[in-house]
Design an enzyme around this catalytic site. Structure first.
Site, PDB file in Angstrom:
ATOM      1  N   HIS A   1       0.804  -1.229   0.000  1.00  0.00           N
ATOM      2  CA  HIS A   1       0.000   0.000   0.000  1.00  0.00           C
ATOM      3  C   HIS A   1       0.845   1.293   0.000  1.00  0.00           C
ATOM      4  O   HIS A   1       0.836   2.054  -0.963  1.00  0.00           O
ATOM      5  CB  HIS A   1      -0.909   0.025   1.233  1.00  0.00           C
ATOM      6  CG  HIS A   1      -1.761  -1.193   1.402  1.00  0.00           C
ATOM      7  ND1 HIS A   1      -2.846  -1.488   0.610  1.00  0.00           N
ATOM      8  CD2 HIS A   1      -1.669  -2.202   2.305  1.00  0.00           C
ATOM      9  CE1 HIS A   1      -3.411  -2.618   1.016  1.00  0.00           C
ATOM     10  NE2 HIS A   1      -2.713  -3.076   2.037  1.00  0.00           N
TER      11      HIS A   1
HETATM   12  O1  RIB Z   1      -5.090  -0.301   4.722  1.00  0.00           O
HETATM   13  C1  RIB Z   1      -3.700  -0.213   4.505  1.00  0.00           C
HETATM   14  C2  RIB Z   1      -3.108   0.882   5.339  1.00  0.00           C
HETATM   15  O2  RIB Z   1      -3.330   0.608   6.720  1.00  0.00           O
HETATM   16  C3  RIB Z   1      -1.579   0.982   5.185  1.00  0.00           C
HETATM   17  O3  RIB Z   1      -1.186   2.310   5.372  1.00  0.00           O
HETATM   18  C4  RIB Z   1      -1.073   0.128   6.300  1.00  0.00           C
HETATM   19  O4  RIB Z   1       0.224   0.515   6.757  1.00  0.00           O
HETATM   20  C5  RIB Z   1      -2.079   0.426   7.370  1.00  0.00           C
HETATM   21  O5  RIB Z   1      -1.700   1.661   7.994  1.00  0.00           O
END
Ligand code: RIB
Ligand code: CA
Length: 314
Positions: free
Chosen positions: A243
């Protein structure tokens, strides 16, 4: 070469946050003014330590790291040790940090930096819940027009949610903060699950990091090996979605990403859909566009960039 882009990284490391920070520190196009830790994946007492560990891994003990909000604005903190492990950054064994944590509260640092720097020059790259940003906007509303842009990992629409069927974790943890940010008028680029679910840490891609002969490459492989296991099982995929590095990659190579400028509203009333990003992708509401929502990326191009840059670190 044009001047580096000055950014503040607001983050809740988190293995994927860690890789995003490495990418930023490996990229001369970016000047990391500071890193502000927030409660999210794990409490802020751990996210600030993890941020400092990653800076030292990258050979950057000079980076200023600040601790921020210990909990969301209104709701109790929800963490994700089930995904990130009890340290929040399980996987590699990294030494305890020796670089100092800055004594200034992260929210005050964000405000002071934005008020001191030329208006419209500082980017906020947010990788976790938006609590620090919203608190800064409440404490000093004058910062809003001074922020160049916010590039945020969060939300989901076509992909739904990852912490509930409707909500993605960063938004779910602090939906009131997210609503404040999306209603602020600040230029926002949102990188949701619809994009990041295409950035899968396949075995081949992780092997490229493992094959590196630098500590940052080895640590990245260990971070991803740990981080991906939960989502691989959940989604039945080869690798899990990576992500947060998508935020930094967008700053470096926006041409790798495709999106649309539309309205995004945040659900803050119903427990069933709390934290949902209601994306008016088909522009049916008449609500004014307030974010560029990224829906796809060139995944091979993304991993080529990530591998090339992390290969340059110590
Ligand atoms: O849903 C993914 C996000 O949530 C990313 O930023 C991961 O690090 C968590 O913070
Ligand atoms: Ca994160």
């Amino acid at each position: 070469m044009t001047k580096p882009l000055p950014i503040i990284i607001d983050t809740d490391p988190g293995q994927d946050d860690a890789v995003a920070i490495l990418l930023a520190l490996a990229s001369p196009e970016i000047e990391v003014l500071g890193i502000t830790a927030v409660a999210g994946n794990v409490p802020v007492a751990l996210t600030e330590v993890n941020a400092r560990k990653i800076c030292e891994l990258a050979g950057r003990p000079d980076i200023k790291v600040y601790a921020g909000a210990v909990q969301p604005m209104l709701r109790p903190l929800v963490t994700a040790e089930y995904l990130h492990g009890k340290t929040g950054m399980d996987g590699p064994t990294l030494p305890a940090p020796t670089m100092p944590l800055q004594t200034q509260y992260a929210v005050d640092y964000i405000i002071d930096t934005l008020m001191a720097r030329e208006a419209g020059t500082v980017t906020l790259a947010t990788l976790g819940p938006l609590t620090n940003i919203a608190l800064a906007l409440v404490q000093e509303p004058r910062i809003a027009p001074r922020i160049k842009q916010i590039v945020a990992m969060g939300g989901g629409y076509f992909e739904g949610g990852n912490v509930t069927p409707a909500a993605e974790f960063n938004i779910y943890v602090d939906p009131q903060a997210a609503r404040m940010v999306f209603e602020s008028g600040i230029p926002i680029t949102l990188i949701p699950l619809d994009c990041t679910h295409q950035a899968l840490t396949t075995a081949k891609r992780v092997a490229a990091f493992r094959a590196m002969n630098n500590r940052s490459g080895q640590a990245t492989a260990a971070l991803l090996d740990f981080f991906e296991r939960f989502d691989e099982q959940k989604y039945g995929t080869d690798g899990g979605p990576l992500h947060d590095p998508c935020v930094i990659a967008w700053l470096l190579k926006p041409e790798l990403f495709q999106g649309r400028h539309v309205n995004v509203a945040i659900e803050c009333e119903s427990e069933l859909t709390m934290g949902m990003t209601v994306v008016d992708w088909w522009r049916v509401t008449g609500r004014a566009p307030n974010a560029t929502v990224i829906r796809s990326l060139d995944a091979d191009g993304f991993f080529t960039l990530l591998t090339e840059r992390i290969g340059k670190l110590p």
